[in-house]
Design a protein around this motif. Structure first.
Motif, PDB file in Angstrom:
ATOM      1  N   GLU A  25      19.284  -6.998  15.584  1.00 49.11           N
ATOM      2  CA  GLU A  25      20.724  -6.532  15.332  1.00 49.11           C
ATOM      3  C   GLU A  25      20.722  -6.137  13.820  1.00 49.11           C
ATOM      4  O   GLU A  25      19.983  -5.896  13.076  1.00 49.11           O
ATOM      5  CB  GLU A  25      21.608  -8.000  15.314  1.00 49.11           C
ATOM      6  CG  GLU A  25      21.679  -8.746  16.590  1.00 49.11           C
ATOM      7  CD  GLU A  25      22.586  -9.946  16.374  1.00 49.11           C
ATOM      8  OE1 GLU A  25      23.708  -9.737  16.557  1.00 49.11           O
ATOM      9  OE2 GLU A  25      21.983 -10.960  16.309  1.00 49.11           O
ATOM     10  N   SER A  26      22.057  -5.473  13.605  1.00 49.79           N
ATOM     11  CA  SER A  26      22.245  -4.879  12.168  1.00 49.79           C
ATOM     12  C   SER A  26      22.050  -5.878  11.310  1.00 49.79           C
ATOM     13  O   SER A  26      22.419  -7.095  11.358  1.00 49.79           O
ATOM     14  CB  SER A  26      23.456  -4.499  12.143  1.00 49.79           C
ATOM     15  OG  SER A  26      23.954  -4.077  10.967  1.00 49.79           O
ATOM     16  N   LEU A  27      21.572  -5.603  10.102  1.00 47.11           N
ATOM     17  CA  LEU A  27      21.516  -6.564   8.798  1.00 47.11           C
ATOM     18  C   LEU A  27      22.945  -7.339   8.582  1.00 47.11           C
ATOM     19  O   LEU A  27      23.028  -8.389   7.963  1.00 47.11           O
ATOM     20  CB  LEU A  27      21.226  -6.004   7.713  1.00 47.11           C
ATOM     21  CG  LEU A  27      19.548  -5.401   7.857  1.00 47.11           C
ATOM     22  CD1 LEU A  27      19.086  -4.562   6.707  1.00 47.11           C
ATOM     23  CD2 LEU A  27      18.537  -6.425   8.043  1.00 47.11           C
ATOM     24  N   SER A  28      24.122  -6.756   8.829  1.00 41.52           N
ATOM     25  CA  SER A  28      25.327  -7.215   8.543  1.00 41.52           C
ATOM     26  C   SER A  28      25.384  -8.766   9.121  1.00 41.52           C
ATOM     27  O   SER A  28      26.265  -9.314   8.686  1.00 41.52           O
ATOM     28  CB  SER A  28      26.641  -6.400   8.979  1.00 41.52           C
ATOM     29  OG  SER A  28      26.616  -6.133  10.253  1.00 41.52           O
ATOM     30  N   VAL A  29      24.957  -9.130  10.262  1.00 43.51           N
ATOM     31  CA  VAL A  29      24.874 -10.218  10.949  1.00 43.51           C
ATOM     32  C   VAL A  29      24.420 -11.520  10.157  1.00 43.51           C
ATOM     33  O   VAL A  29      24.640 -12.401  10.308  1.00 43.51           O
ATOM     34  CB  VAL A  29      24.267 -10.261  12.392  1.00 43.51           C
ATOM     35  CG1 VAL A  29      24.894  -9.417  13.053  1.00 43.51           C
ATOM     36  CG2 VAL A  29      22.971  -9.962  12.090  1.00 43.51           C
ATOM     37  N   LEU A  30      23.410 -11.045   9.144  1.00 39.44           N
ATOM     38  CA  LEU A  30      23.116 -12.179   8.338  1.00 39.44           C
ATOM     39  C   LEU A  30      24.045 -12.752   7.484  1.00 39.44           C
ATOM     40  O   LEU A  30      23.879 -13.927   6.915  1.00 39.44           O
ATOM     41  CB  LEU A  30      22.110 -11.445   7.360  1.00 39.44           C
ATOM     42  CG  LEU A  30      20.629 -10.824   7.756  1.00 39.44           C
ATOM     43  CD1 LEU A  30      19.709 -10.088   6.655  1.00 39.44           C
ATOM     44  CD2 LEU A  30      19.802 -11.814   8.416  1.00 39.44           C
ATOM     45  N   GLY A  31      25.426 -12.533   7.380  1.00 38.62           N
ATOM     46  CA  GLY A  31      26.292 -13.239   6.577  1.00 38.62           C
ATOM     47  C   GLY A  31      26.665 -14.428   7.745  1.00 38.62           C
ATOM     48  O   GLY A  31      27.391 -15.484   7.016  1.00 38.62           O
ATOM     49  N   ARG A  32      26.353 -14.268   8.769  1.00 35.00           N
ATOM     50  CA  ARG A  32      26.419 -15.707   9.766  1.00 35.00           C
ATOM     51  C   ARG A  32      25.635 -16.726   9.631  1.00 35.00           C
ATOM     52  O   ARG A  32      25.928 -17.831   9.984  1.00 35.00           O
ATOM     53  CB  ARG A  32      26.533 -15.236  11.323  1.00 35.00           C
ATOM     54  CG  ARG A  32      27.801 -14.681  11.749  1.00 35.00           C
ATOM     55  CD  ARG A  32      28.022 -13.137  11.386  1.00 35.00           C
ATOM     56  NE  ARG A  32      29.111 -12.603  12.162  1.00 35.00           N
ATOM     57  CZ  ARG A  32      29.444 -11.163  12.059  1.00 35.00           C
ATOM     58  NH1 ARG A  32      28.741 -10.640  11.044  1.00 35.00           N
ATOM     59  NH2 ARG A  32      30.271 -10.717  12.763  1.00 35.00           N
ATOM     60  N   ALA A  33      24.655 -16.343   8.797  1.00 33.86           N
ATOM     61  CA  ALA A  33      23.434 -17.458   8.427  1.00 33.86           C
ATOM     62  C   ALA A  33      23.987 -18.368   7.462  1.00 33.86           C
ATOM     63  O   ALA A  33      24.333 -18.192   6.447  1.00 33.86           O
ATOM     64  CB  ALA A  33      22.158 -16.851   8.039  1.00 33.86           C
ATOM     65  N   ASP A  34      23.623 -19.750   7.944  1.00 30.13           N
ATOM     66  CA  ASP A  34      24.014 -20.908   6.936  1.00 30.13           C
ATOM     67  C   ASP A  34      22.736 -21.116   5.782  1.00 30.13           C
ATOM     68  O   ASP A  34      22.959 -21.444   4.803  1.00 30.13           O
ATOM     69  CB  ASP A  34      24.117 -22.345   7.656  1.00 30.13           C
ATOM     70  CG  ASP A  34      25.313 -22.127   8.358  1.00 30.13           C
ATOM     71  OD1 ASP A  34      26.434 -21.890   7.835  1.00 30.13           O
ATOM     72  OD2 ASP A  34      25.165 -22.212   9.750  1.00 30.13           O
ATOM     73  N   ALA A  35      21.491 -20.438   6.522  1.00 32.33           N
ATOM     74  CA  ALA A  35      20.153 -20.848   5.620  1.00 32.33           C
ATOM     75  C   ALA A  35      19.257 -19.505   5.900  1.00 32.33           C
ATOM     76  O   ALA A  35      19.229 -19.177   7.197  1.00 32.33           O
ATOM     77  CB  ALA A  35      19.572 -22.061   5.531  1.00 32.33           C
ATOM     78  N   VAL A  36      18.474 -19.210   5.044  1.00 35.26           N
ATOM     79  CA  VAL A  36      17.291 -18.241   5.538  1.00 35.26           C
ATOM     80  C   VAL A  36      16.019 -18.910   4.823  1.00 35.26           C
ATOM     81  O   VAL A  36      15.721 -19.519   3.632  1.00 35.26           O
ATOM     82  CB  VAL A  36      17.664 -16.885   4.647  1.00 35.26           C
ATOM     83  CG1 VAL A  36      16.307 -16.049   4.759  1.00 35.26           C
ATOM     84  CG2 VAL A  36      18.572 -16.239   5.139  1.00 35.26           C
ATOM     85  N   VAL A  37      15.223 -18.903   5.907  1.00 30.31           N
ATOM     86  CA  VAL A  37      13.709 -19.564   5.567  1.00 30.31           C
ATOM     87  C   VAL A  37      12.671 -18.473   5.538  1.00 30.31           C
ATOM     88  O   VAL A  37      12.623 -17.675   6.635  1.00 30.31           O
ATOM     89  CB  VAL A  37      13.353 -20.845   6.497  1.00 30.31           C
ATOM     90  CG1 VAL A  37      11.871 -21.274   6.149  1.00 30.31           C
ATOM     91  CG2 VAL A  37      14.295 -21.900   6.335  1.00 30.31           C
ATOM     92  N   VAL A  38      11.923 -18.385   4.491  1.00 31.17           N
ATOM     93  CA  VAL A  38      10.839 -17.283   4.249  1.00 31.17           C
ATOM     94  C   VAL A  38       9.544 -17.908   4.344  1.00 31.17           C
ATOM     95  O   VAL A  38       9.264 -18.920   3.841  1.00 31.17           O
ATOM     96  CB  VAL A  38      10.864 -16.599   2.999  1.00 31.17           C
ATOM     97  CG1 VAL A  38       9.830 -15.611   3.125  1.00 31.17           C
ATOM     98  CG2 VAL A  38      12.397 -15.715   2.940  1.00 31.17           C
ATOM     99  N   ILE A  39       8.761 -17.625   5.602  1.00 34.89           N
ATOM    100  CA  ILE A  39       7.565 -18.187   5.980  1.00 34.89           C
ATOM    101  C   ILE A  39       6.448 -17.365   5.358  1.00 34.89           C
ATOM    102  O   ILE A  39       6.362 -15.936   5.602  1.00 34.89           O
ATOM    103  CB  ILE A  39       7.239 -18.481   7.419  1.00 34.89           C
ATOM    104  CG1 ILE A  39       8.269 -19.199   7.702  1.00 34.89           C
ATOM    105  CG2 ILE A  39       5.995 -19.086   7.523  1.00 34.89           C
ATOM    106  CD1 ILE A  39       8.252 -19.588   9.293  1.00 34.89           C
ATOM    107  N   ASP A  40       5.314 -17.696   4.522  1.00 35.02           N
ATOM    108  CA  ASP A  40       4.255 -17.297   3.982  1.00 35.02           C
ATOM    109  C   ASP A  40       4.905 -15.826   3.260  1.00 35.02           C
ATOM    110  O   ASP A  40       4.168 -14.827   3.302  1.00 35.02           O
ATOM    111  CB  ASP A  40       3.324 -16.746   5.017  1.00 35.02           C
ATOM    112  CG  ASP A  40       2.808 -17.937   5.584  1.00 35.02           C
ATOM    113  OD1 ASP A  40       2.618 -19.114   5.148  1.00 35.02           O
ATOM    114  OD2 ASP A  40       2.363 -17.830   6.884  1.00 35.02           O
TER     115      ASP A  40
END
Length: 359
Positions: free
Chosen positions: A195-210
């Motif tokens: 999806e477009s990066l604009s949907v990241l605004g719907r995320a409550d949290a972001v987890v980066v692994i490694d």
């Protein structure tokens, strides 16, 4: 060039090389429009969402491939169980040979159903989340209803749920693989974005692994409008076991050893880096497509290339120990650890409590 291989290439495209990607660019336009319309229809209420009599935590990604969704979903479900919540895992069951509707894969103690009904990722989920029931269905809402009825589930954790708009959720968690990141930052089929990066605004949290992510990926994510919490986690190798036979070896046993790698993964480079970080020397590789269905012929001639071969838990569940060559395979078993586990689960508990109080 096979689609997917150029998704993670570095460097600017010259004018000539751009022409070979024209078909992918043209295909990405209707794909992007369809994905946006699908999400928009549910968010605007044009299509009804199913609400479950339990909390729902969605773990997903906007990229295809092995970003770490499955181990993260398992870690969250286990962490909730340890903290007193009756959690269960819901999965689409990708890789099932037979689709018999809603299928309980594990009751938290043992595997249920036939192999062809489960799929590879649900079996890995069950192994990675002891004590947590796992239910699979194309419609994750139906999986959730079954989990509630069978196991009195309080929190359903969805594996790969960010694009499953049919089910209402309380918490949206988006995961990124620190090494793969966003690839070339383009939509399917030109790049790895769902999806477009604009949907990241719907995320409550972001987890980066490694992680960490590359600077360019951080800039892309910032443009996407992420305003949720940020957390980090790491894959850790907990042990190495023979595929055929018994025994548990320390990860340190691979130090200085020459090995071959057998895998069918979306991002096989991560598996190689994990093995090399343990001090092993990779001298041979057999790579298959993601979710590859193994056959005995896939193991023919392993000894001629290398005496010792390593594979992943996801691949191991699809290889029979009786096949010729299986005796040379050892399984690298991993776990996922949060950098600040207590902080993550405190945030999650607060977020779920806030959502429940509103509803």
């Amino acid at each position: 060039m096979r689609p997917g291989r150029y998704w993670y290439e570095d460097g600017e495209e010259n004018r000539i090389s751009r022409w070979r990607f024209v078909p992918q660019v043209l295909l990405s336009l209707p794909y992007a429009m369809a994905a946006r319309l699908h999400r928009f229809a549910y968010e605007k209420g044009w299509m009804d969402r199913r609400n479950l009599p339990c909390s729902v935590v969605s773990v997903g990604s906007i990229t295809v491939g092995g970003s770490g969704k499955t181990p993260l979903a398992a870690a969250i479900a286990v962490g909730l169980r340890k903290r007193g919540s009756r959690s269960a895992l819901g999965s689409r069951g990708y890789g099932r040979v037979r689709n018999d509707g809603v299928t309980p894969v594990s009751d938290g103690r043992r595997l249920l159903g036939r192999v062809e009904q489960r799929g590879d990722e649900p079996v890995v989920l069950a192994a990675s989340a002891p004590g947590v029931p796992v239910v699979v269905a194309d419609d994750r809402g139906l999986a959730g209803l079954r989990a509630v009825s069978l196991y009195d589930t309080e929190v359903l954790v969805l594996d790969d749920g960010f694009q499953h708009h049919r089910l209402a959720r309380d918490v949206e968690i988006v995961v990124f693989d620190g090494d793969a990141g966003l690839g070339n930052g383009r939509l399917l089929p030109r790049g790895p974005l769902r999806e477009s990066l604009s949907v990241l605004g719907r995320a409550d949290a972001v987890v980066v692994i490694d992680g960490p992510l590359r600077t360019i990926d951080e800039e892309r994510i910032a443009k996407g409008g992420v305003n949720g919490r940020r957390f980090t986690a790491h894959r850790r190798v907990r042990c190495v076991t023979p595929l055929a036979g018994e025994g548990i070896e320390s990860p340190a046993s691979l130090q200085g050893e020459s090995v071959g790698l057998l895998s069918g993964l979306g991002l096989p480079g991560g598996f190689r880096r994990t093995v090399e970080a343990l001090g092993a020397r990779v001298v041979a590789e057999r790579r298959f497509p993601d979710h590859h269905v193994y056959r005995p012929r896939d193991l023919v001639g392993l000894e001629a290339e290398c005496p010792t071969w390593l594979t992943t838990e996801k691949d191991a569940v699809k290889i029979l120990p009786s096949w010729g060559g299986a005796e040379r395979l050892r399984v690298v078993r991993t776990t996922l650890e949060f950098e600040e586990e207590s902080g993550f689960f405190a945030w999650l508990a607060d977020h779920l409590s806030a959502k429940n109080s509103v509803s």
